[in-house]
Design an enzyme around this catalytic site. Sequence first.
Site, PDB file in Angstrom:
ATOM      1  N   HIS A 102       1.158   5.736  -1.364  1.00 45.29           N
ATOM      2  CA  HIS A 102       0.117   6.651  -1.144  1.00 45.29           C
ATOM      3  C   HIS A 102       1.083   8.019  -2.122  1.00 45.29           C
ATOM      4  O   HIS A 102       1.012   9.282  -2.313  1.00 45.29           O
ATOM      5  CB  HIS A 102      -0.262   7.997  -0.469  1.00 45.29           C
ATOM      6  CG  HIS A 102      -0.655   7.610   0.783  1.00 45.29           C
ATOM      7  ND1 HIS A 102      -1.258   8.657   2.085  1.00 45.29           N
ATOM      8  CD2 HIS A 102      -1.763   6.188   0.848  1.00 45.29           C
ATOM      9  CE1 HIS A 102      -2.093   7.992   2.770  1.00 45.29           C
ATOM     10  NE2 HIS A 102      -2.695   6.473   2.113  1.00 45.29           N
ATOM     11  N   ASP A 149       0.268  -5.209 -19.547  1.00 44.57           N
ATOM     12  CA  ASP A 149       1.765  -6.008 -19.763  1.00 44.57           C
ATOM     13  C   ASP A 149       0.917  -6.554 -18.693  1.00 44.57           C
ATOM     14  O   ASP A 149       1.078  -7.988 -17.916  1.00 44.57           O
ATOM     15  CB  ASP A 149       2.605  -5.186 -19.495  1.00 44.57           C
ATOM     16  CG  ASP A 149       3.066  -5.346 -21.096  1.00 44.57           C
ATOM     17  OD1 ASP A 149       2.981  -6.661 -22.015  1.00 44.57           O
ATOM     18  OD2 ASP A 149       4.323  -4.644 -21.338  1.00 44.57           O
ATOM     19  N   HIS A 183       0.665  -1.049  -0.205  1.00 42.40           N
ATOM     20  CA  HIS A 183      -0.030   0.014   0.227  1.00 42.40           C
ATOM     21  C   HIS A 183       0.572   1.336   0.243  1.00 42.40           C
ATOM     22  O   HIS A 183       1.865   1.497   0.599  1.00 42.40           O
ATOM     23  CB  HIS A 183      -1.243  -0.467   0.667  1.00 42.40           C
ATOM     24  CG  HIS A 183      -1.406   1.017   1.612  1.00 42.40           C
ATOM     25  ND1 HIS A 183      -2.208   1.837   0.210  1.00 42.40           N
ATOM     26  CD2 HIS A 183      -1.520   2.101   2.762  1.00 42.40           C
ATOM     27  CE1 HIS A 183      -2.605   3.033   0.719  1.00 42.40           C
ATOM     28  NE2 HIS A 183      -2.258   3.029   2.047  1.00 42.40           N
ATOM     29  N   HIS A 202      -8.355   7.471  -1.205  1.00 43.89           N
ATOM     30  CA  HIS A 202      -6.858   7.420  -0.024  1.00 43.89           C
ATOM     31  C   HIS A 202      -5.536   6.852  -0.895  1.00 43.89           C
ATOM     32  O   HIS A 202      -5.222   7.685  -1.221  1.00 43.89           O
ATOM     33  CB  HIS A 202      -7.576   5.996   0.743  1.00 43.89           C
ATOM     34  CG  HIS A 202      -6.343   5.564   1.348  1.00 43.89           C
ATOM     35  ND1 HIS A 202      -6.868   4.996   2.779  1.00 43.89           N
ATOM     36  CD2 HIS A 202      -5.242   5.876   1.640  1.00 43.89           C
ATOM     37  CE1 HIS A 202      -6.236   4.534   3.268  1.00 43.89           C
ATOM     38  NE2 HIS A 202      -4.986   5.082   2.747  1.00 43.89           N
ATOM     39  N   TYR A 252       6.685 -14.372 -23.192  1.00 49.38           N
ATOM     40  CA  TYR A 252       7.219 -13.524 -22.489  1.00 49.38           C
ATOM     41  C   TYR A 252       8.661 -13.979 -21.947  1.00 49.38           C
ATOM     42  O   TYR A 252       8.456 -14.232 -20.763  1.00 49.38           O
ATOM     43  CB  TYR A 252       6.434 -12.455 -22.270  1.00 49.38           C
ATOM     44  CG  TYR A 252       7.121 -10.847 -22.535  1.00 49.38           C
ATOM     45  CD1 TYR A 252       6.904  -9.844 -23.736  1.00 49.38           C
ATOM     46  CD2 TYR A 252       7.951 -10.489 -21.533  1.00 49.38           C
ATOM     47  CE1 TYR A 252       8.092  -8.772 -23.612  1.00 49.38           C
ATOM     48  CE2 TYR A 252       9.190  -9.502 -21.040  1.00 49.38           C
ATOM     49  CZ  TYR A 252       8.840  -8.517 -22.129  1.00 49.38           C
ATOM     50  OH  TYR A 252       9.931  -7.799 -22.550  1.00 49.38           O
TER      51      TYR A 252
HETATM   52 ZN    ZN Z   1      -2.680   4.932   3.093  1.00 51.05          ZN
END
Ligand code: ZN
Length: 234
Positions: free
Chosen positions: A97, A120, A95, A169, A227
């Site tokens: 930002h 891709d 995660h 977010h 590939y």
């Molecule tokens: Zn966050």
Amino acid sequence: MLLQNLREQVLEANLELVRRGLVLYTFGNASGIDRDQELVAIKPSGVPYEKMKPADLVITDLKGKIVEGTLRPSSDLPTHLVLYRAFPKIGGVAHTHSEYATAWAQARKPIPCLGTTHADSFHGPVPVTKSLSEKEIDAGYEENTGHAIVRSFSSIDPAAVPVVLVANHGPFAWGPDAATAAHNAVILEAVARMAYLALGINGQAEPIKRALHDKHFLRKHGAKAYYGQSGSKA
Ligand SMILES: [Zn+2]
């Protein structure tokens, strides 16, 4: 110490997010899971990346109970756990930002697939979750963020589109392991930036044709992939 290898992999995934410029201060976290033992290794909350050691990572079970570690886990742990429970084939979650992906999340717009860089890695547009209700924000916010992500994948295969934008977010990414989750977060940021630029040049730019999208995704992923070198991911 439990899960030395997993700790090292997860630390490396967290550092990769920083090296690629996806993390502002400590706004980011990566985790990995050992599916045999059903144990998760995640970044501790608020520890500077440059000082983080494998021993600082926190090991929890799938309910969030700390099994080993003296530091508090990342506050986003409940979101990661919902994803591990709902998507049984994934082995890592990241995660961030990161700027462009977060801009799309804040605009609450899915990222259309405009070109082969996107095709891709992601077999479809990058979805955006619905906004959480006040009740969902009030109690169990981080867990409800996970549920919002899972709901937006009711008709999308999380292996084909291993990324999502959480409304207002930012992005979450996943993959078979923590390194791939971080890699997908990096690709997502590049794709988000390219889509923003392309639509700035031509606001009417059309999504890539299905045949070209399928060609690019399926030559790298799935049973008929050809590939790169066998066994490599690039
Ligand atoms: Zn966050």
